[in-house]
Scaffold this active site. Structure first.
Site, PDB file in Angstrom:
ATOM      1  N   CYS A 126      18.210  37.092  51.655  1.00 53.98           N
ATOM      2  CA  CYS A 126      17.651  37.053  50.309  1.00 53.98           C
ATOM      3  C   CYS A 126      18.622  37.646  49.291  1.00 53.98           C
ATOM      4  O   CYS A 126      18.722  38.870  49.142  1.00 53.98           O
ATOM      5  CB  CYS A 126      16.327  37.813  50.290  1.00 53.98           C
ATOM      6  N   CYS A 161      16.972  39.743  46.584  1.00 51.36           N
ATOM      7  CA  CYS A 161      16.564  41.094  47.004  1.00 51.36           C
ATOM      8  C   CYS A 161      17.783  42.013  47.151  1.00 51.36           C
ATOM      9  O   CYS A 161      17.724  43.177  46.791  1.00 51.36           O
ATOM     10  CB  CYS A 161      15.858  41.071  48.363  1.00 51.36           C
ATOM     11  N   ASP A 162      18.872  41.498  47.727  1.00 55.98           N
ATOM     12  CA  ASP A 162      19.958  42.385  48.160  1.00 55.98           C
ATOM     13  C   ASP A 162      21.293  42.178  47.449  1.00 55.98           C
ATOM     14  O   ASP A 162      22.228  42.954  47.672  1.00 55.98           O
ATOM     15  CB  ASP A 162      20.171  42.210  49.682  1.00 55.98           C
TER      16      ASP A 162
END
Ligand code: NDP
Length: 308
Positions: free
Chosen positions: A132, A135-136
């Site tokens: 992701c 997300c990261d």
């Protein structure tokens, strides 16, 4: 006793809830581990009708949540771990220990990211390996990162990662991308992105704490190289989430998708309907999932009227 219990809170689940509530039924959504499903980890959505400008996936899902709540839909943070289909009323057991009894079940559990199944991938998940970018990606400011895959998601993630990373390498096993042309043009125009064609990941290597290299092989020449890298984003597709069902409970095809009737959302169990990526191997689009959610709610309403 709930009229319509919906498992899953992505576009399919939320749309099913909005429509089911408008037919006058009591409706609960069991949201799953993360409200909103895959769209909440999508950067921007440009093709959901009704929004002139790109809208963030999580904002879109927040709008759907508020719309469902305005219709008196209760959204519960829990995950269903099993369903008892043996009686006319379905009993869905939550991870919380709570049981939910319903006349109708709409399964809208979506799909989860696939992994490469390499030793280094497991070892460094969360320490340089991710599925992701939204997300990261932030953790890879001025770093060198790679994205594995050649579909829309891989291309979208590669472009998104250029907001942070110094360089982005897209590693694809073939010499053609599966992504839409417009996405491909954006990828090729981006000076931070390099594409490695006909290349497979043999393993993800690290120093024990974090990722340091990709071990790659060219599928034409069989030539292996080690490429220094700080982060690896795996974007090789998704598999439908049906793990809560025991074998034989619902008809599931050879690829793991719930089988629904050709022209409706009826599953193999009367009173159980499915919508979205969990039953749709071909489209994987938010608007299609939302459409199927609508169909499931209308099918459920007809079923309830005919089976009082
Ligand atoms: P896709 O199935 O479209 O693409 C998966 C990619 O991963 C393919 O290029 C495939 O290679 C590659 N791949 C699969 N398995 C492996 C493996 N073991 N090793 C290396 N590479 C592998 O999945 P996506 O997640 O990208 O997209 C899912 C769906 O969502 C699609 O229908 C897509 O169109 C849609 N989508 C649409 C968006 C939009 O409309 N803007 C945005 C995001 C997703 P190969 O090509 O060789 O098979």
């Amino acid at each position: 006793m709930i009229d319509v219990l919906i498992i899953g809170s992505g576009p399919a689940g939320c749309t099913a809830a909005i429509y089911a509530a408008r037919t006058g039924r009591s409706v609960k959504i069991i949201a799953g581990p993360k409200y909103g499903g895959q769209l909440t980890i999508t950067s921007y959505v440009e093709n959901y009708p009704g929004f002139v400008d790109p809208i963030s996936g999580s904002v879109l899902m927040d709008q759907m949540r508020r719309q469902a709540e305005r219709m008196q839909v209760e959204i519960i943070t829990d995950s269903i771990v099993s369903v008892d289909f043996s009686q006319r009323r379905f009993i869905s057991l939550g991870e919380s220990g709570v049981s939910y009894e319903s006349k109708i079940l709409i399964v809208a559990t979506g799909a989860n990211a696939k992994w490469l199944d390499l030793p280094g991938e497991k070892k460094y998940r969360g320490s340089g390996v991710s599925a992701c970018a939204v997300c990261d990606g932030f953790f890879f400011r001025d770093k060198d990162v790679a994205v594995i895959g050649g579909g829309n998601v891989a291309v979208e993630e590669a472009i998104f990662l250029t907001n942070f990373a110094k360089t982005v390498t897209l590693v694809h096993r073939r010499d053609k991308l599966r992504a839409e042309r417009i996405m491909q043009s954006r990828l090729f125009e981006n000076p931070k992105i390099e594409v490695m064609w006909n290349t497979k990941v043999v393993d993800i290597l690290g120093d024990g704490n974090k990722v340091t290299n990709l071990q790659l092989v060219n599928t034409k020449s069989n030539f292996e190289i080690k490429k220094p890298i700080d982060g690896v984003f795996v974007a090789i597709g998704h598999k439908p989430e049906t793990s809560l069902f025991k074998s034989g409970q619902l008809e599931i095809d050879e690829n793991g998708y719930i089988v629904v009737d050709k022209t409706s959302t009826h599953t193999s169990v009367p009173g159980v309907f499915a919508a979205g990526d969990v039953c749709n191997p071909n489209y994987h689009q938010a608007v299609v999932s939302a459409g199927q959610g609508c169909m499931a709610a209308l099918d459920a309403d007809k079923f309830l009227s005919a089976n009082r």
